[in-house]
Design an enzyme around this catalytic site. Structure first.
Site, PDB file in Angstrom:
ATOM      1  N   TYR A 161       3.328   2.638   2.573  1.00 55.32           N
ATOM      2  CA  TYR A 161       4.079   1.575   2.986  1.00 55.32           C
ATOM      3  C   TYR A 161       5.354   1.483   1.731  1.00 55.32           C
ATOM      4  CZ  TYR A 161       5.576  -3.223   3.842  1.00 55.32           C
ATOM      5  OH  TYR A 161       6.436  -4.294   4.242  1.00 55.32           O
ATOM      6  N   ASP A 169       6.939   5.118  -5.814  1.00 55.06           N
ATOM      7  CA  ASP A 169       6.897   3.762  -5.561  1.00 55.06           C
ATOM      8  C   ASP A 169       5.971   3.130  -5.969  1.00 55.06           C
ATOM      9  OD1 ASP A 169       6.880   1.713  -2.391  1.00 55.06           O
ATOM     10  OD2 ASP A 169       6.652   1.398  -4.312  1.00 55.06           O
ATOM     11  N   LYS A 175       6.176  -6.987  -7.941  1.00 54.31           N
ATOM     12  CA  LYS A 175       5.281  -7.689  -8.030  1.00 54.31           C
ATOM     13  C   LYS A 175       4.788  -8.122  -9.269  1.00 54.31           C
ATOM     14  CE  LYS A 175       3.097  -5.110  -4.115  1.00 54.31           C
ATOM     15  NZ  LYS A 175       2.631  -6.153  -2.982  1.00 54.31           N
TER      16      LYS A 175
HETATM   17  P1  KE4 Z   1       7.974  -6.411  -1.088  1.00 55.98           P
HETATM   18  O1  KE4 Z   1       9.388  -6.023  -0.466  1.00 55.98           O
HETATM   19  O2  KE4 Z   1       6.963  -7.162  -0.050  1.00 55.98           O
HETATM   20  O3  KE4 Z   1       8.153  -7.206  -2.266  1.00 55.98           O
HETATM   21  O4  KE4 Z   1       7.291  -4.980  -1.514  1.00 55.98           O
HETATM   22  C1  KE4 Z   1       7.322  -4.042  -0.417  1.00 55.98           C
HETATM   23  C2  KE4 Z   1       6.231  -3.014  -1.028  1.00 55.98           C
HETATM   24  C3  KE4 Z   1       6.797  -1.683  -1.498  1.00 55.98           C
HETATM   25  N1  KE4 Z   1       5.966  -0.657  -1.931  1.00 55.98           N
HETATM   26  C4  KE4 Z   1       4.664  -0.785  -2.076  1.00 55.98           C
HETATM   27  C5  KE4 Z   1       3.838   0.034  -2.472  1.00 55.98           C
HETATM   28  C6  KE4 Z   1       3.943  -2.089  -1.488  1.00 55.98           C
HETATM   29  O5  KE4 Z   1       2.875  -2.265  -1.651  1.00 55.98           O
HETATM   30  C7  KE4 Z   1       4.849  -3.145  -1.021  1.00 55.98           C
HETATM   31  C8  KE4 Z   1       4.419  -4.519  -0.463  1.00 55.98           C
HETATM   32  N2  KE4 Z   1       3.037  -4.434  -0.380  1.00 55.98           N
HETATM   33  C9  KE4 Z   1       2.446  -5.390   0.812  1.00 55.98           C
HETATM   34  C10 KE4 Z   1       0.930  -5.510   0.446  1.00 55.98           C
HETATM   35  N3  KE4 Z   1       0.225  -4.370   1.048  1.00 55.98           N
HETATM   36  C11 KE4 Z   1       3.031  -6.767   0.448  1.00 55.98           C
HETATM   37  C12 KE4 Z   1       2.549  -7.659   1.416  1.00 55.98           C
HETATM   38  C13 KE4 Z   1       3.163  -8.293   2.347  1.00 55.98           C
HETATM   39  O6  KE4 Z   1       3.859  -7.322   2.915  1.00 55.98           O
HETATM   40  O7  KE4 Z   1       3.289  -9.599   2.728  1.00 55.98           O
END
Ligand code: KE4
Length: 421
Positions: free
Chosen positions: A142, A237, A265
């Site tokens: 993801y 990523d 994060k």
């Molecule tokens: P954000 O756009 O949510 O800041 O980051 C996206 C993203 C990109 N790459 C990786 C490897 C990630 O894990 C994420 C976001 N992770 C999720 C949890 N698995 C965020 C939680 C959510 O979507 O509310």
């Protein structure tokens, strides 16, 4: 008296699904989410008066635990100077210098406001740099809600059973080749089927959005070699693994240098921050020097930079990665016996861990999806009833912080054993 239930009822009236991000809705485990009143260290307090040991850590940012004093102090001090300028500020330079000093492959970096923006920008930059269109990604990985990457995604997209999200034009998805993780032969074949057309390969070097599984021996090294051979941009990523699995992230741990890296994060100290960086030759294609446009009103926001700098500097000062590894190993040892008895699969790397309700092995999305999600849901709620908050989905990863004490780890192992009975 306001309760989580009454707030959630109100939330559902004005917010889709009652949440601002799908995975918070507990759809993967059933029931309704609780609302938080406050958080400090390893603890969350709900508005219903419950105290929980937190292993979500706001999905990764809270590596020092919640509301670390150094971060709060930095936010307060920065806020006194102004909330946002839209003009370059010194914190941006300090953050860029620190990130490039710590992350081995980064020569230049640009700040954005989320992990999604970071990966989206990497994709556009790779396409602009190579003048190619195709992207290779891996099922279960993801990368945020980027149109061209929400294809066989992990995380919420997986839990909600809509790996290929509505609203994505086929023409976008058509440019994305999705392969099974840990299978280098399929990558080799994809390059042969798309000669000279692959702009980038993007992956989580340690996938953690379909539960947590690890790259097989040499998988990352072979990916690196194939991308070099085909002049394709290799994108790691590291939004989750960056500054988490090592000071220099997974690329330092595995000794494989990507061409671009997405971050997020932890670097915001809890505030909205993402970043992307890599080889100067590629990064210099970005506007205003280059032809690839990318921008953001709040990119490099001074308060967010101050918070992220305070968190990263404190993490470095205490060598947080050492104590995080010790805590993770302690938890794994304390529950090892029951996992063997119940034939469950426990994966951990440093302070990231996941308990799959399947005998395993788990090495890609398909094997992760053999997990018994109903058993996971029962385990999740039994832990929650006993004061442990794990990510509300089998297809997520839990996080330990430097604020989790030995007592927390022992209590956690005891509760996990009880919840597995
Ligand atoms: P954000 O756009 O949510 O800041 O980051 C996206 C993203 C990109 N790459 C990786 C490897 C990630 O894990 C994420 C976001 N992770 C999720 C949890 N698995 C965020 C939680 C959510 O979507 O509310």
């Amino acid at each position: 008296m306001t309760s989580s239930a009454s707030l959630f009822a109100r939330a559902r009236t004005r917010i889709p699904g009652g949440v601002n991000s799908p995975v918070r809705a507990f759809r993967g485990v059933g029931g309704e989410p609780f609302f938080v009143d406050r958080a400090k260290g390893s603890r969350l307090w709900t508005i219903d008066g419950r105290e929980l040991i937190d292993y979500v850590g706001t999905w990764g940012p809270a590596i020092l635990g919640h509301a670390p004093q150094v971060v709060i102090d930095a936010i307060v001090e920065a806020a006194k100077q102004g909330a946002s300028f839209g003009v370059p500020n010194p914190f941006e330079v300090e953050m860029a210098e620190l990130i490039c000093a710590w992350v081995p492959s980064l020569e230049k970096v640009r700040m954005v406001n989320s992990g999604t923006e970071a990966t989206m920008s990497c994709i556009r930059l790779a396409r602009g740099f190579t003048k190619r269109d195709k992207i290779i990604k891996f099922s279960g990985c993801y990368h945020g809600h980027v149109d061209s990457l929400l294809v066989n995604a992990g995380s919420g997209a997986l839990t909600h059973g809509c790996p290929d999200s509505a609203g994505i034009p086929y023409s976008f998805a058509d440019q994305t080749v999705v392969l099974p993780f840990n299978n280098i032969e399929t990558v080799r074949a994809a390059f042969q089927q798309n000669p000279g057309d692959v702009a980038a390969v993007i992956l989580e070097p340690v996938p953690a959005n379909a539960g947590l599984f690890l790259p097989r021996e040499n998988f990352l090294q072979e990916l690196r070699a194939l991308c070099t051979e085909h002049n394709t941009v290799l994108i790691f990523d590291e939004v989750m693994t960056g500054f988490r699995v090592a000071r220099g992230g997974a690329q330092q741990l595995y000794g494989v240098l990507p061409d671009l890296t997405a971050l997020g994060k932890i670097i915001g100290g809890g505030l909205p921050v993402g970043a992307f960086g890599g080889r100067a030759e590629i990064m210099d294609q970005l506007s205003p020097d280059g032809a690839v446009y990318q921008a953001g009103t709040l990119s490099g926001n001074p308060i967010a930079m101050a918070a992220g700098l305070a968190q990263l500097r404190e993490l470095g000062r205490i060598d947080g990665w050492k104590s995080l590894e010790e805590s993770g190993a302690r938890l794994g040892a304390a529950i090892g016996e029951v996992l063997v008895k119940q034939q469950l699969t426990f994966h951990r790397i440093g302070s990231m861990f996941c308990l799959f309700f399947t005998p395993g092995p788990v090495f890609d999305l398909a094997s992760a999806q053999r997990s018994d999600t109903k058993r996971f849901a029962r385990f999740f709620h039994r832990c929650l009833e006993r004061g442990l908050y794990f990510p509300p989905s089998q297809f997520e990863t839990a996080f330990i912080s430097t604020a989790h004490t030995n007592g927390d780890i022992e209590d956690t192992a005891r509760i996990m054993r009880e919840a597995l009975r």
